[in-house]
Design an enzyme around this catalytic site. Structure first.
Site, PDB file in Angstrom:
ATOM      1  N   ASP A  28       0.852  -1.189   0.000  1.00 54.87           N
ATOM      2  CA  ASP A  28       0.000   0.000   0.000  1.00 54.87           C
ATOM      3  C   ASP A  28       0.892   1.245   0.000  1.00 54.87           C
ATOM      4  O   ASP A  28       2.107   1.143   0.146  1.00 54.87           O
ATOM      5  CB  ASP A  28      -0.882  -0.069   1.273  1.00 54.87           C
ATOM      6  CG  ASP A  28      -1.920   1.026   1.305  1.00 54.87           C
ATOM      7  OD1 ASP A  28      -2.312   1.506   0.231  1.00 54.87           O
ATOM      8  OD2 ASP A  28      -2.341   1.406   2.420  1.00 54.87           O
ATOM      9  N   ASP A  87      -8.966   3.686  -1.733  1.00 60.53           N
ATOM     10  CA  ASP A  87      -9.899   4.095  -0.684  1.00 60.53           C
ATOM     11  C   ASP A  87     -11.208   4.655  -1.225  1.00 60.53           C
ATOM     12  O   ASP A  87     -11.430   5.864  -1.240  1.00 60.53           O
ATOM     13  CB  ASP A  87      -9.225   5.119   0.234  1.00 60.53           C
ATOM     14  CG  ASP A  87      -8.063   4.498   0.983  1.00 60.53           C
ATOM     15  OD1 ASP A  87      -7.959   3.252   0.974  1.00 60.53           O
ATOM     16  OD2 ASP A  87      -7.253   5.247   1.547  1.00 60.53           O
ATOM     17  N   GLU A 104       2.438   5.012  -4.034  1.00 55.75           N
ATOM     18  CA  GLU A 104       2.360   5.943  -5.186  1.00 55.75           C
ATOM     19  C   GLU A 104       3.662   6.693  -5.416  1.00 55.75           C
ATOM     20  O   GLU A 104       3.935   6.995  -6.590  1.00 55.75           O
ATOM     21  CB  GLU A 104       1.206   6.932  -4.966  1.00 55.75           C
ATOM     22  CG  GLU A 104      -0.156   6.296  -5.006  1.00 55.75           C
ATOM     23  CD  GLU A 104      -0.449   5.364  -3.829  1.00 55.75           C
ATOM     24  OE1 GLU A 104       0.033   5.658  -2.725  1.00 55.75           O
ATOM     25  OE2 GLU A 104      -1.127   4.357  -4.040  1.00 55.75           O
TER      26      GLU A 104
HETATM   27  C1  GLC Z   1      -4.648   3.274   3.099  1.00 57.03           C
HETATM   28  C2  GLC Z   1      -5.148   2.063   2.330  1.00 57.03           C
HETATM   29  C3  GLC Z   1      -6.163   1.319   3.149  1.00 57.03           C
HETATM   30  C4  GLC Z   1      -5.543   0.922   4.485  1.00 57.03           C
HETATM   31  C5  GLC Z   1      -5.016   2.150   5.203  1.00 57.03           C
HETATM   32  C6  GLC Z   1      -4.262   1.792   6.455  1.00 57.03           C
HETATM   33  O1  GLC Z   1      -5.656   4.194   3.283  1.00 57.03           O
HETATM   34  O2  GLC Z   1      -5.654   2.409   1.070  1.00 57.03           O
HETATM   35  O3  GLC Z   1      -6.629   0.186   2.455  1.00 57.03           O
HETATM   36  O4  GLC Z   1      -6.485   0.270   5.271  1.00 57.03           O
HETATM   37  O5  GLC Z   1      -4.141   2.857   4.350  1.00 57.03           O
HETATM   38  O6  GLC Z   1      -3.199   0.979   6.186  1.00 57.03           O
END
Ligand code: GLC
Length: 795
Positions: free
Chosen positions: A406, A480, A409
């Site tokens: 995650d 998200d 980017e």
């Molecule tokens: C980001 C991710 C989400 C995750 C959060 C905490 O917002 O997109 O899926 O739960 O981070 O790690």
């Protein structure tokens, strides 16, 4: 920019074209794929998306004609004139695509004085001026064109009239159709014109823009702020062939482990350990199948990647082992940001090895993410990827089955990374502008390679950021979203366009990540999720619970029904992945992909095909008790629930009580089914069920693939392939089903085949002349055979 054409020269499959000011190269990759290349930057670099370019140009000729260089391949004619103006024609001489000879004529953005600052002060995001492009390619727009692809962009299926930017962006505000960027950058689109499809892939990792007739309806255009002019024309004429051509270049997604197609439950965050165990136990107690549970950032020690918080998880190895015994695989999040913290091994190793991106002066660059001050591993360097890959073993040794990448980017809480952050880029130093869009791609690649080495199994990686070609390493989710009906609605075109962009293994956070889900929304979202390749329910910290049982008995029953349907359909989905690994075609498809002959399919946003034969028309609006469903022309369609047959080429109205997601099967289809299990591998599957929808006449073939579901042994032949040919006599008197084992390489083959044949009333059934017992319940005839062979059904 180029000037007059001065001459050309062929060398192998390349043609170098000389202009007054510059030279360009036109490469024939295949008879239908042509690359146009101009090295604007001095450095020549291998593509980050295309790793194994297979050239099969076929025979082609190059000649001059009317002051142009004319290249004729087996499928296309490419004419190149002054100023590198190109025209691509099909074999019948029809123009497919042609450079626009005029100058750019952008629409006017009016504004004055301090208006911009004032609007910004109120919180509006206005863009008075866009980044300057280094180059832009403009193509003439015809009146009836349709555009698809570009990855996971918001909005509708057809991208005509919109402008998008490729710059991986973590924007947690509710995703709406005005977003030009999101987490992924896939600079590829498909155009449809006069029922013919072709595509353009701009292989440039810098910020690039795609204007599909927004700026001016006379042209569509693409360009980038830096880097090389490097793009591919990919011919159809079917959209399927364009996707096939694009994935020929950038690769297909490898066959995943079977359990990854099961239901997955996520939440920020299942901590402490007791909560994780409680969720696992509830799935089993409530008889709701589930294969994977996720651990979000809170399992870590102070958000230090590759560590465990020993207060929340005193013995993670034991916890994961216990869960495995219950059939649960655990997937842990790993973000790129490494906490700045002396004494923390990952940080110390990174510093000692010079593994982090640096500022312009060569000092490790620091920004802020979850752990506070953090550094960014330089994944553009092979050395760093090897280090990161090796770290995966820390997780797999604890019993982790998959890794969730995650924030790659990359996200940063202390303002964006400056343009001049430096990356080593395997000896060809590059700045952030060039690496940004491939940062997540390289991270996923490192993770994939590490998991493969550590486990020997097919790696399960899920990433938020990606570039063209990331499908070779990872599944993706659309980031998200929120628990909004609008986001459920929009997820369909997003996933369909991702699929057309070469990313078959994709999904959304089922139920929505941010905001609070409702009972009705979860029921409807689960119905969509059951058909999306990645079926993962996820929600944010502090939102209300969103597990299948969180909204009471009615919703729970609906969730159970659709999750069980998903488990029935696992062999169908797995067959689709088996085919996809060869042909690159997505699982979740817009109707036009299979039914391009029918223009009424070109802009359907709220229906999709799962594979060739299963049409899903979900309810994506609150309170909707009936909906219109378009059934493509040229096939009959069978309502999965009632078995009513409809002719294609019409809209029908389907009643949609809360527990009904309209599903239609294309007549002629054979759908393989498995028994429902609580998780993949709970019981050995010894019987394959085939749900047969005979066409009125003709022959339809279906191939079913079977292997161990987890290893790479299939690449050495350890798989079985069965073929089922269903032939309808046409006289309405017989149906023959011939079942044949085409390849035998996996020892645990099926011991029996159970056929469900819809909408027939047999007088007798025989297998190779021997009578077969059957039951006829009105809509369905059911019988079982113990071996392959030819079944004859007398009607
Ligand atoms: C980001 C991710 C989400 C995750 C959060 C905490 O917002 O997109 O899926 O739960 O981070 O790690």
């Amino acid at each position: 920019m180029f000037g007059k054409l001065k001459g050309f020269q062929q060398q192998g499959s390349s043609v170098t074209i000389r202009f007054e000011q510059k030279a360009a190269t036109v490469d024939i990759i295949t008879p239908g794929i042509v690359r146009f290349f101009v090295p604007f930057t001095a450095k020549q670099q291998p593509s980050k998306a295309i790793e194994q370019l297979q050239k099969t140009p076929g025979s082609f000729t190059v000649r001059s004609g009317n002051g142009e260089a004319v290249i004729e391949t087996e499928k296309l004619t490419v004419r190149i004139g002054d100023d590198f103006r190109t025209t691509v024609l099909d074999k019948d001489g029809r123009v497919l695509s042609e450079d626009d000879p005029g100058t750019a004529a952008p629409f006017i953005r009016r504004g004055a004085g301090e208006g911009l600052e004032l609007a910004a002060a109120e919180g509006h995001k206005l863009e008075a001026e866009r980044n300057k492009l280094k180059f832009q390619v403009r193509k003439k727009m015809e009146h009836d064109m349709f555009f698809y692809g570009l990855g996971e962009k918001t909005g509708h299926l057809n991208k005509k009239g919109y402008h998008y930017k490729m710059w991986n962006t973590d924007d947690p505000s509710p995703h709406v159709e005005s977003f030009e960027t999101l987490y992924k950058s896939i600079p590829f689109f498909i155009a449809l014109k006069d029922r013919q499809a072709f595509g353009y892939f701009l292989d440039n990792t810098y910020e690039s823009v795609f204007d599909l007739g927004k700026e001016n309806s006379n042209y569509y255009a693409f360009g980038a702020v830096d880097g090389n002019l490097d793009y591919y024309f990919i011919y159809g004429p079917s959209a399927k062939e364009v996707v096939g051509g694009y994935t020929h270049l950038t690769g297909t997604a490898p066959l995943p482990q079977l359990w990854t197609l099961g239901y997955q439950q996520c939440r920020w965050a299942y901590v402490p350990e007791q909560r994780l165990r409680e969720v696992a136990e509830t799935f089993r107690r409530k008889d709701i199948p589930c294969d994977a549970l996720y651990l979000d950032i809170d399992y870590m020690d102070g958000y230090r990647v590759f560590t465990w918080d020993k207060k929340k998880f005193p013995d993670p190895h034991k916890t994961l082992q216990d869960l495995r015994e219950q059939g649960f695989k655990v997937v842990t999040i790993i973000d790129p940001g490494v906490k700045k913290d002396k004494g923390y091994p990952i940080y110390d190793q990174g510093m000692a090895g010079h593994y982090f991106a640096t500022d312009k002066d060569g000092l490790p660059y620091v920004n802020k993410v979850w752990p506070g001050d953090a550094l960014y591993p330089d994944f553009s360097s092979h050395k760093v990827r090897s280090w990161w890959a090796a770290n995966q073993k820390i997780m797999t040794d604890t019993g982790v089955s998959g890794i969730w990448n995650d924030m790659n980017e990359p996200a940063s809480f202390n303002g964006p990374l400056p343009d001049d952050v430096q990356f080593q880029h395997d000896g060809v130093p590059a700045d952030h502008r060039e690496i940004h869009n491939v940062y997540g791609h390289y991270m996923a690649k490192a993770t994939y390679e590490g998991l493969k080495k550590a486990t020997g199994k097919r790696p399960f990686v899920i990433t938020r950021a990606c570039y063209a070609g990331t499908q070779k390493y990872s599944t993706v989710w659309t980031g998200d979203n929120q628990s909004l009906w609008e986001h459920l609605r929009m997820s369909l075109p997003m996933l369909m366009n991702l699929g057309l962009s070469g990313v078959p293994f994709c999904g959304t956070d089922v139920g929505g990540f941010g905001f609070d889900c409702t009972a009705e929304l979860l029921a409807r979202w689960i119905q969509v999720g059951a058909f999306t390749p990645l079926f993962r329910n996820h929600s944010s910290i502090y939102t209300r619970d969103q597990e299948p049982w969180a909204f009471g008995e009615q919703t729970e029953a609906i969730c159970r029904k659709y999750i069980k349907l998903r488990y029935r359909l696992l062999p169908y989905l797995y067959d689709l992945f088996h085919q996809e690994e060869k042909n690159g075609l997505p699982l979740i498809r817009p109707l036009l992909l299979n039914d391009q002959h029918d223009p009424r399919t070109y802009e359907i946003n709220d229906e999709f095909l799962c594979g060739d034969d299963l049409l899903v028309a979900p309810v994506v609006t609150q309170g909707e008790k009936a909906r219109a469903v378009y059934l493509p022309e040229g096939s009959d369609w069978v309502d999965y629930w009632t078995k009513t047959v409809y002719k294609g080429g019409q809209y029908i109205i389907r009643e949609t009580p809360l527990d009904v997601c309209p599903i239609y099967i294309r007549s002629g289809a054979v759908i393989p089914l498995y028994p429902v299990q609580h998780y993949v591998g709970e019981q050995p599957v010894t019987e394959l069920t085939l749900d047969v929808y005979p066409a009125r006449k003709g022959i339809r073939s279906y191939r079913h693939y079977q292997d161990d579901g987890e290893s790479f042994a299939y690449r050495k032949g350890a798989f079985n392939l069965y073929q089922f040919d269903v032939t309808a006599g046409g006289d309405g008197k017989t149906i023959r089903i011939s079942a044949e084992k085409k390849h035998a390489g996996y020892e645990k083959g099926y011991r029996s085949f159970r056929f469900i044949v819809n909408q027939i009333h047999p007088a007798a059934i025989t297998l190779e002349g021997e009578p077969v017992a059957f039951s006829d319940s009105g809509n369905q005839t059911v019988f079982t055979v113990k071996k392959t062979g030819e079944v004859t059904i007398q009607l």
